[in-house]
Design a protein around this motif. Structure first.
Motif, mmCIF file in Angstrom:
data_model
loop_
_atom_site.group_PDB
_atom_site.id
_atom_site.type_symbol
_atom_site.label_atom_id
_atom_site.label_comp_id
_atom_site.label_asym_id
_atom_site.label_seq_id
_atom_site.Cartn_x
_atom_site.Cartn_y
_atom_site.Cartn_z
ATOM 1 N N SER A 156 0.866 -1.186 0.000
ATOM 2 C CA SER A 156 0.000 0.000 0.000
ATOM 3 C C SER A 156 0.898 1.229 0.000
ATOM 4 O O SER A 156 1.800 1.331 0.833
ATOM 5 N N ILE A 157 0.649 2.152 -0.921
ATOM 6 C CA ILE A 157 1.475 3.358 -1.046
ATOM 7 C C ILE A 157 0.563 4.572 -1.151
ATOM 8 O O ILE A 157 -0.423 4.571 -1.891
ATOM 9 N N LYS A 158 0.915 5.606 -0.394
ATOM 10 C CA LYS A 158 0.251 6.905 -0.508
ATOM 11 C C LYS A 158 1.346 7.934 -0.776
ATOM 12 O O LYS A 158 2.175 8.214 0.092
ATOM 13 N N PHE A 159 1.373 8.435 -1.985
ATOM 14 C CA PHE A 159 2.435 9.366 -2.369
ATOM 15 C C PHE A 159 2.187 10.750 -1.777
ATOM 16 O O PHE A 159 1.048 11.149 -1.591
ATOM 17 N N PRO A 160 3.265 11.469 -1.446
ATOM 18 C CA PRO A 160 4.653 11.110 -1.759
ATOM 19 C C PRO A 160 5.397 10.388 -0.656
ATOM 20 O O PRO A 160 6.537 9.973 -0.870
ATOM 21 N N ASP A 161 4.790 10.150 0.526
ATOM 22 C CA ASP A 161 5.622 9.796 1.671
ATOM 23 C C ASP A 161 5.000 8.791 2.637
ATOM 24 O O ASP A 161 5.227 8.857 3.839
ATOM 25 N N LYS A 162 4.220 7.834 2.123
ATOM 26 C CA LYS A 162 3.639 6.816 2.996
ATOM 27 C C LYS A 162 3.688 5.461 2.277
ATOM 28 O O LYS A 162 3.389 5.368 1.093
ATOM 29 N N MET A 163 4.029 4.412 3.047
ATOM 30 C CA MET A 163 4.099 3.078 2.443
ATOM 31 C C MET A 163 4.000 2.008 3.519
ATOM 32 O O MET A 163 4.516 2.168 4.627
ATOM 33 N N LYS A 164 3.337 0.910 3.197
ATOM 34 C CA LYS A 164 3.273 -0.249 4.074
ATOM 35 C C LYS A 164 3.362 -1.511 3.228
ATOM 36 O O LYS A 164 2.694 -1.615 2.195
ATOM 37 N N ALA A 220 7.962 -12.268 -10.999
ATOM 38 C CA ALA A 220 7.006 -11.584 -10.132
ATOM 39 C C ALA A 220 5.696 -11.373 -10.884
ATOM 40 O O ALA A 220 5.696 -10.971 -12.052
ATOM 41 N N VAL A 221 4.607 -11.672 -10.219
ATOM 42 C CA VAL A 221 3.267 -11.414 -10.745
ATOM 43 C C VAL A 221 2.634 -10.339 -9.867
ATOM 44 O O VAL A 221 2.664 -10.439 -8.629
ATOM 45 N N TYR A 222 2.098 -9.302 -10.501
ATOM 46 C CA TYR A 222 1.480 -8.181 -9.784
ATOM 47 C C TYR A 222 -0.019 -8.206 -10.060
ATOM 48 O O TYR A 222 -0.440 -8.167 -11.215
ATOM 49 N N LYS A 223 -0.811 -8.270 -9.009
ATOM 50 C CA LYS A 223 -2.255 -8.414 -9.214
ATOM 51 C C LYS A 223 -3.034 -7.612 -8.184
ATOM 52 O O LYS A 223 -2.477 -7.070 -7.230
ATOM 53 N N ASP A 224 -4.343 -7.553 -8.386
ATOM 54 C CA ASP A 224 -5.271 -6.850 -7.488
ATOM 55 C C ASP A 224 -4.898 -5.378 -7.317
ATOM 56 O O ASP A 224 -4.972 -4.822 -6.215
ATOM 57 N N TRP A 225 -4.501 -4.735 -8.413
ATOM 58 C CA TRP A 225 -4.182 -3.305 -8.365
ATOM 59 C C TRP A 225 -5.433 -2.499 -8.007
ATOM 60 O O TRP A 225 -6.514 -2.720 -8.557
ATOM 61 N N VAL A 226 -5.267 -1.566 -7.090
ATOM 62 C CA VAL A 226 -6.303 -0.567 -6.793
ATOM 63 C C VAL A 226 -5.634 0.796 -6.921
ATOM 64 O O VAL A 226 -4.617 1.058 -6.274
ATOM 65 N N VAL A 227 -6.179 1.655 -7.769
ATOM 66 C CA VAL A 227 -5.580 2.962 -8.040
ATOM 67 C C VAL A 227 -6.354 4.058 -7.313
ATOM 68 O O VAL A 227 -7.580 4.107 -7.347
ATOM 69 N N ASN A 228 -5.612 4.907 -6.620
ATOM 70 C CA ASN A 228 -6.140 6.064 -5.893
ATOM 71 C C ASN A 228 -7.150 5.726 -4.797
ATOM 72 O O ASN A 228 -8.170 6.420 -4.641
ATOM 73 N N PRO A 229 -6.861 4.698 -3.974
ATOM 74 C CA PRO A 229 -7.718 4.473 -2.802
ATOM 75 C C PRO A 229 -7.480 5.586 -1.777
ATOM 76 O O PRO A 229 -6.421 6.221 -1.757
ATOM 77 N N ASP A 230 -8.460 5.794 -0.919
ATOM 78 C CA ASP A 230 -8.365 6.857 0.087
ATOM 79 C C ASP A 230 -7.792 6.261 1.379
ATOM 80 O O ASP A 230 -8.521 5.871 2.288
ATOM 81 N N PHE A 231 -6.464 6.213 1.469
ATOM 82 C CA PHE A 231 -5.808 5.655 2.645
ATOM 83 C C PHE A 231 -5.696 6.714 3.753
ATOM 84 O O PHE A 231 -5.197 7.810 3.506
#
Length: 246
Positions: free
Chosen positions: A73-81, A210-221
């Motif tokens: 989970s990433i919230k730009f510019p400065d958050k990540m988990k 690597a397989v990348y799946k279940d993308w969610v774009v612009n969630p409100d974290f």
């Protein structure tokens, strides 16, 4: 920005000849990867799952496959988990714009270190300093495409194919150390779906997939989800720096 993908097949293939080798750069592949980089530069937040397999050489058994599953989970510019399970253990990383926290579920231990002011800087510094790799990190660098082209290898668009019921653009390439393939989603976001790397200079030719799946774009974290809370009885340990080869 509104060009139709159906015209990609007709794009020219650019061949650059140098004294040592011939480089073939397909402009269709360049266009697709440019759109991938562009999408990941402009989104405000995202989440995805990464399923990685990689080879480690065993003296008696040859190449042994290992795997890691990660939720990002990433919230730009400065958050990540990042939460990770698999052959490297069960662990999580939190980044809140100031500090990086590493927690081992297996050992109930945690470590912390000061971090730069952005996700990309943190990924870069943490990888170099502590040897912690991040899923899909390459795609998030603004210079990803230019770095590929700078290797003076090949970059070719192979057409469309299906990965996990999703239509994808298939791209392959080589440089002096490796061969690689990318599968990029054929949709509005051009997000990565799969990547394979073969280290051709190694005698065993180990692979990374690597397989990348279940993308969610612009969630409100909410910001609080990126704050680490020390679990009960967790023990603080130092975050070990990676060993540098002399």
């Amino acid at each position: 920005m509104s060009k139709k993908i159906m015209f990609l097949i007709g794009f020219a293939i650019i061949t650059i000849t140098t004294q040592s080798q011939t480089t073939r750069i397909d402009s269709a592949a360049v266009y697709i990867l440019h759109r991938t980089t562009e999408s990941l530069q402009y989104i405000k937040s995202c989440s995805f799952r990464s399923i990685m397999t990689y080879d480690i050489s065993n003296e008696s058994l040859g190449l042994i496959k290992h795997s890691i599953n990660e939720k990002v989970s990433i919230k730009f510019p400065d958050k990540m988990k990042i939460t990770s399970t698999g052959d490297k253990g069960n662990r999580s990383l939190w980044y809140n714009g100031k500090s990086l926290y590493y927690y081992s579920f297996d050992n109930n231990t945690y470590a912390t270190a000061a971090a730069p002011k952005s996700v990309i800087e943190t990924i870069d510094e943490t990888s170099k300093k502590f040897g912690i790799e991040f899923p899909a990190a390459d795609f998030f660098y603004e210079t990803f495409l230019e770095d590929l082209k700078a290797e003076k290898g090949n970059l070719i668009y192979l057409g469309k194919t299906i990965i996990d019921d999703k239509e994808c653009f298939h791209i392959a390439g080589t440089d002096k150390n490796k061969s690689f393939q990318f599968w990029i989603g054929s949709d509005d976001f051009f997000l990565p779906v799969k990547m394979v790397i073969v280290y051709i200079n190694d005698k065993d030719k180990p692979q990374y997939e690597a397989v990348y799946k279940d993308w969610v774009v612009n969630p409100d974290f909410p910001d609080y989800m990126f704050e680490f809370a020390v679990p009960p009885k967790a023990v603080k340990v130092p975050l070990k720096e990676r060993e540098t080869k002399k």
